[in-house]
Design a protein around this motif. Structure first.
Motif, short mmCIF file in Angstrom:
data_model
loop_
_atom_site.label_atom_id
_atom_site.label_comp_id
_atom_site.label_asym_id
_atom_site.label_seq_id
_atom_site.Cartn_x
_atom_site.Cartn_y
_atom_site.Cartn_z
N ILE A 115 0.84 -1.20 0.00
CA ILE A 115 0.00 0.00 0.00
C ILE A 115 0.87 1.25 0.00
CG2 ILE A 115 -1.56 1.38 1.45
CD1 ILE A 115 -2.91 -1.33 2.21
N ILE A 116 1.88 1.27 0.85
CA ILE A 116 2.80 2.42 0.91
C ILE A 116 3.51 2.60 -0.44
CG2 ILE A 116 4.91 3.29 1.98
CD1 ILE A 116 3.85 1.94 4.60
N MET A 117 3.97 1.51 -1.02
CA MET A 117 4.64 1.59 -2.33
C MET A 117 3.68 2.07 -3.42
SD MET A 117 7.76 0.77 -1.83
CE MET A 117 7.78 1.24 -0.13
N THR A 118 2.43 1.65 -3.37
CA THR A 118 1.43 2.08 -4.35
C THR A 118 1.21 3.59 -4.27
OG1 THR A 118 0.33 -0.06 -4.26
CG2 THR A 118 -0.95 1.77 -5.12
N ILE A 119 1.23 4.12 -3.06
CA ILE A 119 0.99 5.55 -2.87
C ILE A 119 2.19 6.39 -3.30
CG2 ILE A 119 0.58 7.34 -1.12
CD1 ILE A 119 -1.07 5.18 0.41
N PHE A 120 3.41 5.90 -3.06
CA PHE A 120 4.59 6.73 -3.23
C PHE A 120 5.52 6.36 -4.38
CE2 PHE A 120 3.52 7.28 1.31
CZ PHE A 120 3.30 8.65 1.29
N PHE A 124 7.61 3.03 -14.14
CA PHE A 124 8.26 1.74 -14.31
C PHE A 124 8.87 1.24 -13.01
CE2 PHE A 124 11.42 -1.29 -15.93
CZ PHE A 124 10.56 -2.08 -16.69
N THR A 125 9.21 2.14 -12.11
CA THR A 125 9.75 1.74 -10.81
C THR A 125 8.70 0.93 -10.05
OG1 THR A 125 11.10 3.72 -10.79
CG2 THR A 125 10.85 2.57 -8.70
N PHE A 126 7.42 1.29 -10.21
CA PHE A 126 6.36 0.54 -9.55
C PHE A 126 6.27 -0.88 -10.11
CE2 PHE A 126 1.94 -0.85 -8.92
CZ PHE A 126 1.91 -0.83 -7.56
N PHE A 127 6.54 -1.03 -11.40
CA PHE A 127 6.57 -2.38 -11.99
C PHE A 127 7.65 -3.22 -11.30
CE2 PHE A 127 8.41 -5.37 -15.05
CZ PHE A 127 7.30 -6.17 -15.28
N ASN A 128 8.81 -2.62 -11.05
CA ASN A 128 9.87 -3.33 -10.32
C ASN A 128 9.40 -3.73 -8.92
OD1 ASN A 128 11.69 -3.16 -12.42
ND2 ASN A 128 12.57 -1.25 -11.68
#
Length: 152
Positions: A115-120, A124-128
């Motif tokens: 959840i924290i990663m989804t918000i911040f 392409f970094t989110f894909f990683n």
């Protein structure tokens, strides 16, 4: 106590070998830039969507690909499953409770981190992050279970 989902204790050491080898190789691959031509072979792909202008795009294709990242992924997943779900030498109610509590904790903690990663984290970094997230529930479980077991 009935633990049908656990495998024999003899798989724990091979599991640790696969898991540690996979993690070390994975960190090395990531540190080297994620591009490797090592073990370039022809493989069967259920779907190949490499690029918009490729003649080899579509379902059920034979493509040439480096399989080193797939091997590392399999080492981590199979090793993690062997370590996480091998019986202990003494598998009693206390170990069962530690295993259950660790599994629940790992799933909840994993999704809080996600959840924290989804918000911040974006693009392409989110894909990683999502790629690494396929390993984290199992790794969080193994770390938590062994930590609690060592404290007991």
């Amino acid at each position: 106590m009935k633990t049908d989902y656990l495998i024999s204790n003899k798989y724990k050491i091979p599991g640790w070998i696969l898991l540690i080898t996979g993690i070390i190789a994975g960190v090395f691959l990531i540190a080297s830039g994620l591009e490797s031509n090592l073990l370039q072979v022809k493989v069967f792909a259920l779907y190949n969507g490499d690029s918009l202008f490729s003649d080899n795009e579509g379902f059920f294709k034979i493509i040439e690909n480096s399989i080193i990242d797939e091997i590392i992924t399999l080492f981590i997943i199979i090793g993690g499953l062997l370590v996480g779900f091998s019986k202990e030498k003494v598998e009693d109610e206390f170990i069962y409770k530690l295993r259950k509590d660790s599994l629940v904790w790992a799933i909840v903690f994993n999704y809080m981190v996600l959840i924290i990663m989804t918000i911040f984290i974006y693009d392409f970094t989110f894909f990683n992050v999502m790629v690494y997230n396929m390993f984290t529930p199992l790794l969080f479980f193994i770390v938590r279970f062994n930590f609690l077991k060592s404290k007991a």
